[in-house]
Motif scaffolding. Structure first.
Motif, mmCIF file in Angstrom:
data_model
loop_
_atom_site.group_PDB
_atom_site.id
_atom_site.type_symbol
_atom_site.label_atom_id
_atom_site.label_comp_id
_atom_site.label_asym_id
_atom_site.label_seq_id
_atom_site.Cartn_x
_atom_site.Cartn_y
_atom_site.Cartn_z
ATOM 1 N N ALA A 136 -8.939 70.847 84.238
ATOM 2 C CA ALA A 136 -8.846 69.683 85.123
ATOM 3 C C ALA A 136 -7.436 69.115 85.189
ATOM 4 C CB ALA A 136 -9.832 68.603 84.675
ATOM 5 N N GLY A 137 -6.507 69.669 84.390
ATOM 6 C CA GLY A 137 -5.105 69.266 84.467
ATOM 7 C C GLY A 137 -4.674 68.208 83.493
ATOM 8 N N SER B 50 6.784 62.671 84.742
ATOM 9 C CA SER B 50 5.533 62.647 85.502
ATOM 10 C C SER B 50 4.787 61.328 85.374
ATOM 11 C CB SER B 50 4.624 63.780 85.025
ATOM 12 O OG SER B 50 4.007 63.466 83.777
ATOM 13 N N LEU B 51 5.137 60.529 84.375
ATOM 14 C CA LEU B 51 4.433 59.263 84.127
ATOM 15 C C LEU B 51 5.074 58.088 84.821
ATOM 16 C CD1 LEU B 51 3.866 59.764 80.277
ATOM 17 C CD2 LEU B 51 2.139 59.964 82.092
ATOM 18 N N ARG B 52 6.252 58.269 85.404
ATOM 19 C CA ARG B 52 6.973 57.154 86.018
ATOM 20 C C ARG B 52 6.422 56.837 87.392
ATOM 21 N NH1 ARG B 52 8.741 54.997 81.517
ATOM 22 N NH2 ARG B 52 9.901 56.488 80.260
ATOM 23 N N LEU C 12 -8.794 58.962 84.155
ATOM 24 C CA LEU C 12 -7.502 58.504 83.628
ATOM 25 C C LEU C 12 -6.333 59.235 84.287
ATOM 26 C CD1 LEU C 12 -8.113 58.212 79.768
ATOM 27 C CD2 LEU C 12 -7.464 56.345 81.293
ATOM 28 N N GLY C 13 -6.544 60.485 84.669
ATOM 29 C CA GLY C 13 -5.468 61.246 85.294
ATOM 30 C C GLY C 13 -4.313 61.481 84.345
ATOM 31 N N ARG C 14 -3.091 61.198 84.803
ATOM 32 C CA ARG C 14 -1.901 61.411 83.968
ATOM 33 C C ARG C 14 -1.894 60.540 82.724
ATOM 34 N NH1 ARG C 14 0.093 66.027 84.748
ATOM 35 N NH2 ARG C 14 1.985 65.352 83.675
ATOM 36 N N GLY D 137 1.926 47.917 81.532
ATOM 37 C CA GLY D 137 3.123 48.642 81.152
ATOM 38 C C GLY D 137 2.881 49.764 80.167
ATOM 39 N N VAL D 138 1.659 50.276 80.113
ATOM 40 C CA VAL D 138 1.298 51.378 79.214
ATOM 41 C C VAL D 138 1.129 52.639 80.043
ATOM 42 C CG1 VAL D 138 -0.433 52.265 77.604
ATOM 43 C CG2 VAL D 138 0.207 49.834 77.548
ATOM 44 N N HIS D 139 1.750 53.719 79.592
ATOM 45 C CA HIS D 139 1.698 54.973 80.346
ATOM 46 C C HIS D 139 0.489 55.833 80.009
ATOM 47 C CE1 HIS D 139 6.179 54.138 80.082
ATOM 48 N NE2 HIS D 139 5.967 54.146 81.376
ATOM 49 N N VAL D 140 0.098 55.842 78.718
ATOM 50 C CA VAL D 140 -0.892 56.816 78.254
ATOM 51 C C VAL D 140 -1.877 56.176 77.287
ATOM 52 C CG1 VAL D 140 -1.247 59.046 77.108
ATOM 53 C CG2 VAL D 140 0.835 58.651 78.442
ATOM 54 N N ALA D 141 -3.155 56.502 77.457
ATOM 55 C CA ALA D 141 -4.188 56.132 76.488
ATOM 56 C C ALA D 141 -4.469 57.332 75.595
ATOM 57 C CB ALA D 141 -5.463 55.711 77.206
ATOM 58 N N TYR D 142 -4.509 57.115 74.292
ATOM 59 C CA TYR D 142 -5.001 58.159 73.405
ATOM 60 C C TYR D 142 -6.518 58.182 73.559
ATOM 61 C CZ TYR D 142 -0.505 58.868 71.071
ATOM 62 O OH TYR D 142 0.803 59.196 70.784
ATOM 63 N N ALA D 143 -6.971 58.811 74.592
ATOM 64 C CA ALA D 143 -8.377 58.852 74.977
ATOM 65 C C ALA D 143 -8.503 59.867 76.106
ATOM 66 C CB ALA D 143 -8.847 57.466 75.446
#
Length: 291
Positions: free
Chosen positions: A185-186, A289-291, A143-145, A109-115
């Motif tokens: 790379a986006g 964009s993360l959903r 990791l992508g988005r 349930g985590v959208h983003v890694a600070y990495a």
């Protein structure tokens, strides 16, 4: 034809986001640009999950962030990545690890890694540095988005981590190169660090308008988030938040829910004056964009 259709869809989305922002109250706008530490029940724009509260309830619609670099910086011990950044020996290995990490975080349930950390390996963070910058960029691609690269504009020239000291750095082209590659790379999210670079100004990079101008000059059109403002002193967190947002940040981070509430109180006048609207369009677009 395809380009015209893409442009039309982009304009349609931008118009919808503008309408969404216009419908928000000033307090909702102020909350939406703050990333708060857990636990909290308030509807901040984002929340940061830590090792000791991975199971705590998370506010609905918040972007969920976690420090999931690998090695010593890893919120979810039982999830990828399984190596510290310094242990990768090829871009292919790093890419595969990033992809596995994104998959594991989605399940949690985590959208983003600070990495990943894109600071060059001559920096002060030890095993958190990749042996070669291109490995870090490959991890971000995997990791992508879910990637939020850090610590712009690079800690390679600094003697110590900004977590423990007030440090000065030199703005070098080799420090910017990994961020430039990741942007190409986006990568959708960049964390701005707290080192001081005299070429950018006398304040921390996260508080300097020239830092964000440089980031945009590299072609970045995503969301810029500060490193944790608690490092600069909890009592002054609201002041730092105002400075960072006015400098060009889209999101301000604190590990303290209490400080987050104080930051929101201070940001309401900026929201009422319309100073947060352009940032909110980027944040809402990012969230969708993360959903």
């Amino acid at each position: 034809m395809l380009a015209a259709l893409t442009q039309a869809l982009t304009l349609l989305l931008a118009g919808a986001l503008d309408a969404d922002v216009a419908a928000m109250t000033p307090r909702e706008k102020a909350q939406a640009v703050v990333v708060a530490g857990m636990p909290t029940s308030e509807r901040f724009g984002g929340v940061l999950v830590r090792q000791w509260n991975t199971d705590a309830p998370r506010p609905r619609d918040a972007i969920v962030f976690a420090d999931q670099e690998g090695g010593t910086v890893k919120t979810f011990r039982a999830l990828a990545p399984w190596r510290a950044a310094s242990q990768y020996r090829s871009a292919a290995e790093a890419f595969a690890a990033g992809r596995e990490t994104a998959r594991d975080l989605r399940r949690a349930g985590v959208h983003v890694a600070y990495a990943p950390v894109l600071d060059t390996p001559d920096g002060p963070l030890g095993s958190r540095h990749f042996a070669r910058p291109e490995y870090g960029v490959a991890f971000a691609r995997g990791l992508g988005r879910a990637a939020c690269v850090k610590h712009f504009p690079g800690l390679g020239s600094t003697p110590e981590s900004t977590d423990v000291a007030r440090v000065y750095g030199v703005l070098r082209s080799k420090d910017l190169a990994p961020f430039r590659a990741a942007i190409r790379a986006g990568v959708p999210c960049v964390m701005v660090g707290h080192a001081i670079y005299p070429r950018l100004g006398s304040r921390r990079a996260s508080l300097e308008p020239r830092t964000y101008a440089l980031l945009r000059e590299l072609g970045f059109d995503g969301v810029a988030v500060t490193d944790s403002l608690g490092v600069l002193g909890s009592p002054y967190a609201p002041y730092w938040a105002r400075l960072a947002l006015r400098a060009g940040a889209d999101l301000v981070l604190t590990t303290s829910a209490r400080d987050a509430r104080r930051m929101v109180d201070t940001l309401v006048p900026l929201a009422r004056a319309g100073e947060l609207d352009a940032k909110l369009v980027r944040v809402l677009r990012y969230r969708r964009s993360l959903r």
